[in-house]
Write an enzyme that holds these catalytic residues in place. Structure first.
Site, PDB file in Angstrom:
ATOM      1  N   ASP A 140       7.898  -1.140  -0.664  1.00 22.53           N
ATOM      2  CA  ASP A 140       6.691  -0.657  -1.352  1.00 22.53           C
ATOM      3  C   ASP A 140       6.668   0.861  -1.259  1.00 22.53           C
ATOM      4  O   ASP A 140       7.365   1.464  -0.431  1.00 22.53           O
ATOM      5  CB  ASP A 140       5.436  -1.265  -0.734  1.00 22.53           C
ATOM      6  CG  ASP A 140       5.315  -0.961   0.753  1.00 22.53           C
ATOM      7  OD1 ASP A 140       6.344  -1.059   1.467  1.00 22.53           O
ATOM      8  OD2 ASP A 140       4.211  -0.612   1.203  1.00 22.53           O
TER       9      ASP A 140
ATOM     10  N   GLU B 123       4.190  -1.855   3.752  1.00 20.93           N
ATOM     11  CA  GLU B 123       4.216  -0.854   4.821  1.00 20.93           C
ATOM     12  C   GLU B 123       3.212   0.259   4.566  1.00 20.93           C
ATOM     13  O   GLU B 123       2.480   0.669   5.465  1.00 20.93           O
ATOM     14  CB  GLU B 123       5.631  -0.273   4.968  1.00 20.93           C
ATOM     15  CG  GLU B 123       5.855   0.456   6.291  1.00 20.93           C
ATOM     16  CD  GLU B 123       5.519   1.942   6.254  1.00 20.93           C
ATOM     17  OE1 GLU B 123       5.457   2.553   7.324  1.00 20.93           O
ATOM     18  OE2 GLU B 123       5.314   2.508   5.155  1.00 20.93           O
TER      19      GLU B 123
END
Lengths: 505, 505
Positions: A131, A196
């Site tokens: 991400d 994250e």
């Protein structure tokens, strides 16, 4: 720029670095020469894959269905890539996330993948995330953030360095051994997440759950999710600070007062709070809470020497930080105060007047927020007691009729690794092979919970082995990874596989 | 409740008050007896007019075309009412107001009206405002805020006490003389505005412009826009505190920092600011800025005695304020610290983290806001120098590399009147006649710029003669004026006309 020119620039830079280092690297060990040549030859294909991954707008910070869909697509693309390596891939459904507005969004799966199960080989688990932070062309990007664009050997794009590039570098290393039909010296596991940047929701829970299954055979954990402190010199990261975050509320009543109607007869909560916050740290940055330094690890000569050799251009660092003057004048002091000493920052106040203009309000209830970065061997619950005791002491001396309440809302311990662990020695050797220099042995002043989570739950050696240069601009506009870092980084991981296999024997 | 019952309750309350005061009022002077009787008889009509005025939603705070239209309607209705009294009325166009969002809204006209031009009579100018604070039934109102509703002798409605009721009481007093074909003992001027709750935009400019025209013959200015400090005992207000509002900015750089990446090596602006704000006032409320008390008027025995007789129920005041404990234990000390001593309040910080949650930010630039309520004979520009000097002194001792900038963004002087001016004596006599008691001689701790504007520009005696009780709840939900206060207040103004005419001779 023509990719060939990029490659030439990349090779030239590597050469310059070697010359500057005052040494030539020894020729790589036999098996590696082929590996390195293959990586060089495949570099355009590797860049192409990074381009495809960057094109997926896997923004986990903006909780919209579209970005969430992109995240799922990203995880699926990565799972396919790992399957092509021959890994067995498990995409673990992590359920859904309840947003503050009542909306519910699915959490992208966490990928657990395994490749190789040779009991004679060590098992290295690689953690990475796919991400990214938000990015929009209008925000100051010079190129489309989701179109990887090469300029002067720099590959610009959101996620290029944080963290898609390093994840692919690891995959490149593995695939090279396979392409060359060369025996992979280690068993590999992957744990790749997609949340994250949104706080690694659900990661710890999964690690806990998989502790005795997926993680049971793991010997080493490698994370490559930070940066060097230099533009050119590689680094190995062996510690991060923890963080204990405090709120201190002072309350007279729930409603505010008018300062004309009540000013002069109240113990004003803001006066109490400002006194409390003012008692925490002096103007030299020293924390004034009694006992707070008691458990800070003492500085050894060996550690002291490590700071000396670190490649940090203080002037450039100061300029790029746009700070007129730091609290300390030497590189060593600055690094030590960022990495191995605690620091206290006051973040702000909730409940007071915070808007533009001139409002004549006496806030009735205010909450100050501050945090202390923890270092070895500080303990969050000891710090909590020290902070509470100190603030209660200061408050009681004020004789205020208000109520005070102190809370530690977050207590993340620091992480520190033993730099004499096999994988640290292996990484150093690999760096010497690929870059012809010793790495900077660095820490990170901020708190990276994954390192600590792995260390605490799995109990195995954790290492952070960054690939990106200090100026990569993770999280900011015009994020990039240098082609050179990406390709040499792929080599580094390959070399690391060989070195750790040797040292583990 | 039946209005007749309301009247009975009102009369009963007046009687109780007289008994409680331990004295009966002397019968009113000859001319007044008829006036008072007429006011009593007309009270339902007077309440009806108030009801019509309250029904106009003249909210000046919410800048919408609809409310602005209501404001214009309100001013037109008031102008008609004054014309019915026989006054010559000038509705002065005040142009338009530029809102921060670029929208432009017309400012309601300010009414200048004159009635009578007898050189042998004193000229009393009455200031009032016809705009109101926002109100909505959903906000905790027990009745529709724009429908004047009588419950137990209390007339609930937005603007009932602030300030439509008092404006109408003045008009009631004038109209009574006219209805009785009794000579009005004074020349009357009115200045009525519609933007008081929005900061009296354009008022000062008009007063300045009309200084030598409309205001040239004015002898006294009466404002009735505040409240008693008691539920039952009338008051005369002879002073308000001023206000000097400061901002102090501490800047390292424009952007914020991450507390992990920079915590420990910076002079953090919040640490500097908290130290600066913490140097301003001690926990007993004493201001620590050197010299700040130098020009505070010394306390005379006469003034001291005035506080003793003021009708303030400390326990009730504390309870209704929801404050556990004030800084002082006696009524006298509390009143003095609200009215005749300066106070310093810290309002908040702009630029720091002010939201819920735990953000690990080091704010790069923060602005603290505080203000000092000024009392006679403090001077805003002297205070400005003292504050700047003090903060520069504290800051320089910190040896911080940040930049500090202090500004006084508002410097409103205090207002104090001579309580031996004729109109104060006349008001006291009128109060004795109507209420059978001496008034509380009070000040207001907050800053009411109109009093100072009139005193400074016109240079004539200004008096604040409130009609509403301490529990009227101006600005809050369920604002009300007691029927008794409204009707006795109309009598008070009538009696005042006679007394000031006598004393002026």
């Amino acid at each position: 720029m023509d990719p060939k020119l990029g490659r030439m620039a990349s090779s030239l830079l590597a050469l310059l670095l070697l010359l500057e280092g005052g040494m030539f690297s020894a020729s790589p060990p036999a098996g590696l020469e082929r590996v390195f040549r293959h990586i060089e030859l495949q570099q355009d294909a590797f860049v192409q894959t990074l381009k495809e991954w960057v094109a997926i707008e896997s923004d986990s910070v903006q909780p919209t269905p579209r970005f969430r869909q992109e995240l799922f697509r990203m995880m699926a693309v990565a799972a396919d890539e790992l399957r092509r390596l021959g890994a067995s891939v498990d995409s673990v459904d992590m359920g859904s996330q309840q947003l503050p507005d009542g909306q519910s969004l699915p959490i992208p799966p966490i990928i657990l993948a395994e490749l190789g199960n040779d009991l004679k080989k060590p098992t290295v688990c690689f953690y990475g995330h796919l991400d990214v932070q938000p990015a929009a062309w209008g925000d100051g990007w010079l190129t489309d953030p989701y179109t990887l664009t090469e300029v002067d050997g720099k590959l610009y794009g959101r996620g290029a360095t944080d963290n898609k590039g390093p994840v692919l570098a690891w995959i490149n290393a593995v695939s090279t051994f396979q392409a060359l039909e060369q025996d992979l010296p280690v068993n590999i596991k992957f744990i790749l997440e997609g949340m994250e940047e949104a706080g690694s929701i659900a990661l710890e829970e999964l690690v806990q759950k998989e502790k005795d299954r997926f993680f049971s055979g793991v010997d080493y954990i490698v994370i490559s999710d930070n940066l060097w402190v230099s533009r050119k010199r590689p680094a190995v990261t062996y510690g991060t600070r923890g963080n204990s975050y405090f709120t201190v509320e002072v309350k007279c009543r729930d409603q505010d007062f008018h300062s004309g109607t009540f000013g002069g007869i109240l113990n004003e909560p803001m006066a109490d709070l400002v006194a409390l916050l003012g008692s925490l740290v002096d103007s030299s940055g020293r924390i004034l809470i009694p006992g707070i330094y008691d458990h800070v690890a003492s500085l050894t000569e060996e550690e002291k020497n490590m700071y000396k050799s670190i490649d940090l251009d203080l002037e450039e660092y100061r300029n790029s930080s746009q700070v007129k003057k730091f609290l300390f004048d030497t590189k060593e002091e600055i690094l030590m105060h960022l990495w191995r000493f605690p620091s206290l920052s006051i973040h702000g106040i909730e409940g007071a007047f915070d808007e533009p203009g001139a409002k004549t309000v006496i806030p009735g209830r205010v909450t100050g927020k501050f945090s202390i970065r923890l270092v070895p061997h500080m303990n969050a619950s000891v710090v909590e007691k020290q902070v509470k005791h100190h603030l209660e002491d200061v408050f009681s001396k004020r004789n205020s009729s208000n109520q005070m309440a102190v809370s530690m809302v977050l207590g993340l311990p620091p992480w520190i690794a033993n730099i004499n662990d096999s994988q640290y020695l292996a990484a150093k050797r690999a760096i010497r092979t690929v870059f012809g220099t010793d790495p900077d042995m660095i820490r990170d002043g901020s708190t990276i919970p994954v390192a600590r989570i792995f260390q605490e739950i799995i109990g195995k050696s954790v290492m952070m082995l960054p690939l990106g240069a200090v100026d990569d601009g993770e999280h900011s506009q015009n994020e990039k990874i240098n082609r050179w870092n990406y390709i040499e980084g792929s080599k580094l991981f390959a070399a690391f596989f060989l070195e750790i296999a040797k040292l583990h024997e």
